[in-house]
Design a protein around this motif. Structure first.
Motif, PDB file in Angstrom:
ATOM      1  N   ASP A   1       4.179   8.425   1.808  1.00 52.10           N
ATOM      2  CA  ASP A   1       3.945   8.069   3.207  1.00 52.10           C
ATOM      3  C   ASP A   1       2.490   8.325   3.590  1.00 52.10           C
ATOM      4  OD1 ASP A   1       4.573   7.235   5.797  1.00 52.10           O
ATOM      5  OD2 ASP A   1       5.058   9.268   6.441  1.00 52.10           O
TER       6      ASP A   1
ATOM      7  N   PHE B   1      10.326   8.937  -0.198  1.00 51.97           N
ATOM      8  CA  PHE B   1       9.606   7.722   0.159  1.00 51.97           C
ATOM      9  C   PHE B   1       9.627   6.788  -1.044  1.00 51.97           C
ATOM     10  CE2 PHE B   1       7.480  11.206   2.569  1.00 51.97           C
ATOM     11  CZ  PHE B   1       7.967  10.861   3.813  1.00 51.97           C
TER      12      PHE B   1
ATOM     13  N   GLY C   1       4.796   2.414   8.490  1.00 45.77           N
ATOM     14  CA  GLY C   1       5.102   3.700   7.877  1.00 45.77           C
ATOM     15  C   GLY C   1       6.542   3.734   7.398  1.00 45.77           C
ATOM     16  N   PHE C   2       6.984   4.906   6.979  1.00 43.95           N
ATOM     17  CA  PHE C   2       8.352   5.055   6.483  1.00 43.95           C
ATOM     18  C   PHE C   2       9.321   5.520   7.560  1.00 43.95           C
ATOM     19  CE2 PHE C   2       6.125   4.872   2.487  1.00 43.95           C
ATOM     20  CZ  PHE C   2       7.017   4.229   1.648  1.00 43.95           C
TER      21      PHE C   2
END
Length: 253
Positions: free
Chosen positions: A59, A111, A76-77
């Motif tokens: 991330d 992630f 983003g995650f």
């Protein structure tokens, strides 16, 4: 081998990245490399490789090395609490009562290099524009032209076999039979006249898990980002084909 992978539960959202790799490393490869095209966790492994090399989670790496330089403000995650009101909610499966995609309002434990990010349409357009430009956007060069060319070239041997998941049928097969191949992360159109979907030789594209899609057509200098949440699998292909028909029908020269 599929059963062994299922028993190992390598796709569990409860696994951290080191735990995921530890379980995966104990499993043999499903096929001899280069013999079969199939969905796999190869790109997730690459994500973990990046984490080990840089000493940061994926991330942070994506945010600092991709999103921020390209001006992708919302990529983003996960979505921070201050932005939850802007979040498009996932469909709920009527049979199970569960969401058809993960809850991106909270950060995941792992992630994934192969998926799981969230972004706005303008963010994704900027990422696609960087690729269409050959790796550069607004004076910021993220990739070399040769790297983008390598990414968007077909890398499949002519005699490769295909083991296709249910959502990859008909014109979305990376096969010479429909004039397509597979690059480094993209489906690539290699030949005209074999695919019923509108498009140009050299275009590259892929689809998202919740019904989203994008494609980049260098010949037409064209980017299309389709941010649609589509619950039924059979409807996704229809909408994506319709979008292509509408886009290419609108090109006047």
């Amino acid at each position: 081998m599929k059963q062994e992978y299922l028993k190992a539960d390598i796709g569990s959202p409860e696994l951290t990245a080191p735990e995921f790799i530890s379980r995966l490393a104990k499993l043999p490869l499903a096929y001899q490399p280069g013999s079969v095209w199939d969905y796999s966790v190869a790109t997730d492994v690459l994500g973990r490789v990046l984490e080990v090399i840089h000493g940061q989670d994926l991330d942070t790496i994506v945010r600092e090395r991709v999103a921020r330089p390209l001006g992708m403000r919302d990529a983003g995650f996960s979505v921070p609490p201050s932005q939850h009101a802007r979040l498009s909610r996932a469909f709920i499966d009527k049979k199970t009562g569960r969401a058809l995609s993960r809850d991106v309002s909270v950060p995941p434990k792992r992630f994934g290099g192969g998926g799981g990010m969230v972004a706005t349409a303008p963010d994704y357009v900027r990422f696609c524009q960087m690729l269409l430009n050959g790796g550069e956007l607004d004076g910021m060069r993220l990739l070399s032209k040769s790297t983008v060319a390598l990414m968007t070239a077909n890398h499949l041997p002519a005699d490769i076999a295909y083991l296709l998941p249910s959502h990859l049928q008909g014109p979305t097969i990376p096969s010479p039979a429909v004039g397509q191949g597979w690059g480094l992360g993209f489906m690539v159109r290699t030949e005209q006249g074999k695919n019923p979907l509108h498009g140009s030789v050299g275009e590259y594209y892929w689809m998202g898990a919740s019904g989203t899609a994008f494609w980049i057509d260098p010949k037409e200098q064209l980017i299309v980002v389709m941010m649609a949440l589509v619950s039924e699998q059979q409807h996704r292909g229809h909408l994506r084909a319709l979008m292509r028909q509408l886009v290419y029908s609108a090109i006047m020269n």
